[in-house]
Design a protein around this motif. Structure first.
Motif, PDB file in Angstrom:
ATOM      1  N   SER A 125      53.453  38.938  37.771  1.00 38.37           N
ATOM      2  CA  SER A 125      52.175  39.640  38.377  1.00 38.37           C
ATOM      3  C   SER A 125      52.825  40.621  39.535  1.00 38.37           C
ATOM      4  CB  SER A 125      51.494  38.616  39.213  1.00 38.37           C
ATOM      5  OG  SER A 125      50.877  37.537  38.227  1.00 38.37           O
TER       6      SER A 125
ATOM      7  N   TYR B 204      51.559  40.820  34.194  1.00 40.39           N
ATOM      8  CA  TYR B 204      50.560  39.892  34.181  1.00 40.39           C
ATOM      9  C   TYR B 204      49.546  40.214  35.049  1.00 40.39           C
ATOM     10  CZ  TYR B 204      47.769  35.511  33.963  1.00 40.39           C
ATOM     11  OH  TYR B 204      46.537  34.855  33.934  1.00 40.39           O
ATOM     12  N   HIS B 205      48.371  40.637  34.814  1.00 48.29           N
ATOM     13  CA  HIS B 205      47.335  40.930  35.420  1.00 48.29           C
ATOM     14  C   HIS B 205      46.410  39.823  35.934  1.00 48.29           C
ATOM     15  CE1 HIS B 205      43.590  43.248  37.073  1.00 48.29           C
ATOM     16  NE2 HIS B 205      44.144  44.306  37.037  1.00 48.29           N
ATOM     17  N   SER B 206      46.618  39.426  37.026  1.00 48.82           N
ATOM     18  CA  SER B 206      45.698  38.238  37.547  1.00 48.82           C
ATOM     19  C   SER B 206      44.680  38.281  37.446  1.00 48.82           C
ATOM     20  CB  SER B 206      46.378  37.690  38.906  1.00 48.82           C
ATOM     21  OG  SER B 206      46.354  38.663  39.879  1.00 48.82           O
TER      22      SER B 206
ATOM     23  N   PRO C 121      50.161  40.497  44.176  1.00 43.35           N
ATOM     24  CA  PRO C 121      50.083  40.914  42.739  1.00 43.35           C
ATOM     25  C   PRO C 121      49.673  42.142  42.723  1.00 43.35           C
ATOM     26  CG  PRO C 121      48.508  39.254  43.380  1.00 43.35           C
ATOM     27  CD  PRO C 121      49.336  39.277  44.504  1.00 43.35           C
TER      28      PRO C 121
ATOM     29  N   THR D  93      47.117  44.344  40.731  1.00 45.01           N
ATOM     30  CA  THR D  93      45.630  44.061  40.296  1.00 45.01           C
ATOM     31  C   THR D  93      44.667  45.212  39.994  1.00 45.01           C
ATOM     32  OG1 THR D  93      44.772  43.248  42.155  1.00 45.01           O
ATOM     33  CG2 THR D  93      45.627  41.417  40.543  1.00 45.01           C
TER      34      THR D  93
END
Length: 390
Positions: free
Chosen positions: A264, A282-284, A315, A317
C-alpha cells in the motif's frame, strides 16, 4: 526511519522527475541520480499524440523543465543508458553500457513499452507512439501521406485518429470493440464518442479483430481484419495497448505481475519502490491491486513515494483521474469506470454535447465522466471519494 544517503531513480520519465523533485522539496539533501533509457531529458507524454503530432507545439515545448531548473535540482542525469538488471537485495542497477549504480533507495519508474505485431519491426510505414522520437517520426510520415489506419480503439488510438484527421488525412480507426473505449466507458458514452469521430470524418471499422499487416516490398500497404477485409493504408499506427517495462527486472527478486507489485506504500522490497505506469500497488480504498496509466497518477504517486522514502507512513489511496482531448472535446474521468456499471447522465445533456455521467455499481458511485463540463465533473468527484472512504 532515517533518510537514505542516496536515491537512484530508474526512469527519466514524468514519474521519475517528479520523484526527484518531491524528494528535494521535502528537504532530501543526499545523492540523487536519475537513469534514463532515452537520450532526452524528461518530457511530457500527453502532448505527443496531440500538440506535438499535429505540429501545434515545437518539440522543445514538451520538455518538463528547462536546463537551469534541472541544474538547480542538484541531481545527476545519466541518459541514453537503459537499465538491464537489478539486484534488489544489494540495491544495485546494471546498465546497458556496463555501468553499475548503487543507492540505499531505488525507485523504479520505467513506464511502459508498446504492444506490437509480430514482424512489424523493419516494415516501413508502421509506427508506434510512445516516445518523443516516435511522435516526430510519425508526424514526418503523416505530412507526406494521405491515408492512415490506426489500430487500437482505446485512449491513445482515438487521440491519434483525431489528430491525424485534423491534419487533413483520411483516417480509419480499427479495433475489436463495438465503439471506441466501450470496455471502459460503456455503450452509452462510447456511442457518443463514436458519433464524434464519424461526424469529423473518421472511418470507424470496429467490431472485428485485426489479424495482421499487409505489405509489399517491405512497406505496409494495409491492415488485415479477421473478416478477410484489408483496410488500405499509406501509414499504420499500432496503438493497441502497452505492457509494463519490466523485462529488465527478471531475476531481480521483485514480484512482477502486470507491473511491479507493491504494498500500500508503493514499496516493492526493502528500499525499493515503484511509481507511475509500471507500479501495481495495493489500493486499500478499492481493496485491490491497481495499476494506472495516466499522467496525473505519475505525479501524485511520485510525491507519495518520496514522502515514504523520507519516513512518512501512509497508504497511497488516490481517486484515479485521467483526461483525453479529442477534436474539440475534453473528457475527464474520476474513479474507475467499467462497461457493466449503471450509467446515468446527472448534469447537462448528451444531445447538447455537454454532460456529466455517473457510474454506479452495487449501489455505490465508482466513477464520474465529464464531457466538456470540467467544473461540474470536479464537483461530482466528491461522490466517488465518499463511496470509497465510507
Amino acid at each position: 526511519m532515517s533518510a537514505p544517503a542516496d536515491v537512484l531513480v530508474v526512469g527519466a520519465s514524468a514519474a521519475g522527475l517528479s520523484t526527484a523533485e518531491a524528494l528535494r522539496r521535502k528537504g532530501f539533501q543526499g545523492g540523487l541520480t536519475v537513469l534514463g533509457a532515452e537520450p532526452h531529458l524528461p518530457y511530457d507524454r500527453p502532448p505527443l499524440s496531440k500538440q506535438v503530432l499535429s505540429g501545434a507545439w515545437e518539440p522543445d515545448r514538451a520538455f518538463l523543465r528547462r536546463s537551469a531548473e534541472l541544474s538547480a535540482l542538484n541531481a545527476e542525469f545519466v541518459l541514453h543508458d537503459p537499465a538491464v538488471g537489478l539486484d534488489a537485495e544489494a540495491r544495485t542497477v546494471h546498465t546497458a553500457s556496463g555501468g553499475v549504480l548503487r543507492a540505499e533507495a531505488i525507485v523504479v519508474a520505467t513506464g511502459l513499452r508498446p504492444r506490437t505485431f509480430a514482424g512489424q519491426d523493419g516494415l516501413a510505414g508502421v509506427h508506434v507512439l510512445r516516445t518523443l522520437d516516435d511522435a516526430l517520426a510519425l508526424r514526418a510520415e503523416l505530412m507526406t501521406s494521405s491515408r492512415v489506419v490506426v489500430v487500437g480503439d482505446g485512449v491513445l488510438g482515438t487521440e491519434i485518429a483525431a489528430t491525424a484527421r485534423t491534419m487533413g488525412l483520411a483516417v480509419t480507426l480499427a479495433g475489436p470493440q463495438p465503439a471506441p473505449l466501450e470496455s471502459q466507458f460503456g455503450p452509452l458514452v462510447a456511442g457518443q464518442l463514436a458519433e464524434l469521430h464519424t461526424g469529423q470524418g473518421v472511418d470507424l471499422r470496429l467490431g472485428a479483430a485485426v489479424t495482421g499487416l499487409a505489405e509489399r516490398n517491405g512497406r505496409v500497404t494495409g491492415v488485415e481484419l479477421a473478416t478477410g477485409e484489408v483496410l488500405p493504408a499509406d501509414v499504420v499506427v499500432v496503438a493497441f495497448g502497452a505492457v509494463p517495462a519490466t523485462d529488465w527486472l527478471a531475476g531481480s527478486g521483485l514480484k512482477v505481475d502486470n507491473g511491479v507489485v507493491c504494498d500500500s506504500w508503493c514499496r516493492a522490497a526493502d528500499g525499493v519502490y515503484a511509481v507511475g505506469d509500471v507500479a501495481r500497488w495495493y489500493h486499500s480504498g478499492f481493496h485491490t491491486l491497481l495499476r494506472l496509466e495516466n499522467r496525473t497518477n505519475a505525479t501524485e504517486q511520485a510525491g507519495h513515494v518520496a514522502a515514504t522514502i523520507l519516513g512518512e507512513s501512509r497508504p497511497y489511496t488516490p481517486v484515479p483521474f485521467f483526461w483525453t482531448d479529442q477534436f474539440d472535446v475534453k473528457i475527464q474521468v474520476h474513479g474507475v469506470l467499467s462497461a457493466d456499471a449503471e450509467v446515468t447522465v446527472v448534469d447537462g445533456d448528451m444531445a447538447q454535447g455537454r454532460f456529466v455521467a455517473r457510474y454506479r455499481r452495487n449501489g455505490a458511485t465508482v466513477g464520474v465522466l465529464g464531457w466538456r463540463m470540467p467544473k461540474q465533473t470536479r464537483v461530482r468527484r466528491q461522490e466517488v471519494v465518499d463511496a470509497f472512504t465510507s
